[in-house]
Design a protein around this motif. Structure first.
Motif, short mmCIF file in Angstrom:
data_model
loop_
_atom_site.label_atom_id
_atom_site.label_comp_id
_atom_site.label_asym_id
_atom_site.label_seq_id
_atom_site.Cartn_x
_atom_site.Cartn_y
_atom_site.Cartn_z
N ALA A 14 0.97 -1.30 -0.07
CA ALA A 14 -0.04 0.08 0.10
C ALA A 14 0.83 1.26 -0.36
O ALA A 14 0.37 2.17 -1.30
N GLN A 15 2.12 1.15 1.12
CA GLN A 15 2.93 2.74 1.46
C GLN A 15 3.40 2.39 -0.69
O GLN A 15 3.83 3.61 -0.53
N HIS A 17 2.93 2.00 -2.89
CA HIS A 17 1.68 2.55 -4.68
C HIS A 17 0.93 3.39 -4.27
O HIS A 17 0.09 4.17 -4.60
N TYR A 19 -0.84 4.38 -1.21
CA TYR A 19 -2.22 4.36 -0.68
C TYR A 19 -1.75 4.38 0.34
O TYR A 19 -0.59 4.67 1.47
N ALA A 20 -2.93 4.72 1.86
CA ALA A 20 -3.22 4.99 2.55
C ALA A 20 -2.54 3.48 3.56
O ALA A 20 -3.24 2.24 2.33
N SER A 21 -2.22 3.27 4.81
CA SER A 21 -2.07 2.12 5.37
C SER A 21 -3.53 1.57 5.57
O SER A 21 -4.92 1.78 5.74
N ARG A 43 -9.63 -3.03 4.09
CA ARG A 43 -9.67 -1.23 3.22
C ARG A 43 -8.72 -0.78 3.37
O ARG A 43 -7.62 -0.72 3.92
N ILE A 44 -7.93 0.02 1.79
CA ILE A 44 -6.99 0.17 1.76
C ILE A 44 -7.80 1.72 0.98
O ILE A 44 -8.59 1.40 -0.17
N SER A 45 -7.67 3.18 1.56
CA SER A 45 -8.14 3.98 1.26
C SER A 45 -10.22 3.85 0.90
O SER A 45 -10.46 4.31 -0.37
N LYS A 46 -10.56 3.61 1.71
CA LYS A 46 -12.23 2.44 2.10
C LYS A 46 -12.30 1.65 1.27
O LYS A 46 -13.53 1.71 1.17
N LYS A 47 -11.61 1.29 0.23
CA LYS A 47 -12.32 -0.04 -0.57
C LYS A 47 -11.66 -0.83 0.07
O LYS A 47 -10.55 -1.38 0.06
N TYR A 49 -10.08 -4.78 0.32
CA TYR A 49 -9.66 -6.09 -0.89
C TYR A 49 -10.10 -6.57 -0.66
O TYR A 49 -9.28 -8.37 -0.74
#
Length: 78
Positions: A14-15, A17, A19-21, A43-47, A49
Motif C-alpha cells: 500500500a505504501q 503504491h 495508498y493509505a495504510s 480496506r485500503i483508501s476505503k475500498k 480488498y
C-alpha cells in the motif's frame, strides 16, 4: 512460507503504491465467548480488498490481508 506476516506485506504494498495504510474493520463476531469467530475486512483508501475469518481478530486480519495479497496478485491461492 505460510506464516510470514501478510499484514506487513500488504502495508508495504500500500505504501509503495502511495495508498493509505490498510484499515481492518470487524464485520461480524460469532459464537460463545470461549469459541468466537471473527470476520474482518481489510480496506485500503476505503475500498474493500479482502475478508478473512479467524478465532481471534489478529488471525482474521492476517487472513484478510492474505486474501488482499492474492487479489492484487502478490500471492497465489493454494
Amino acid at each position: 512460507h505460510m506464516d510470514e506476516d501478510t499484514k506487513s506485506r500488504l502495508q508495504e504494498w500500500a505504501q509503495g503504491h502511495g495508498y493509505a495504510s490498510p484499515n481492518y474493520v470487524l464485520i461480524a463476531e460469532e459464537g460463545p465467548d470461549h469459541d468466537k469467530n471473527f470476520l474482518m475486512e481489510v480496506r485500503i483508501s476505503k475500498k474493500p480488498y479482502g475478508r478473512g475469518t479467524g478465532t481471534s481478530k489478529q488471525t482474521a486480519e492476517k487472513a484478510a490481508a492474505r486474501e488482499a495479497l492474492i487479489k492484487i496478485g502478490i500471492l497465489e491461492r493454494r
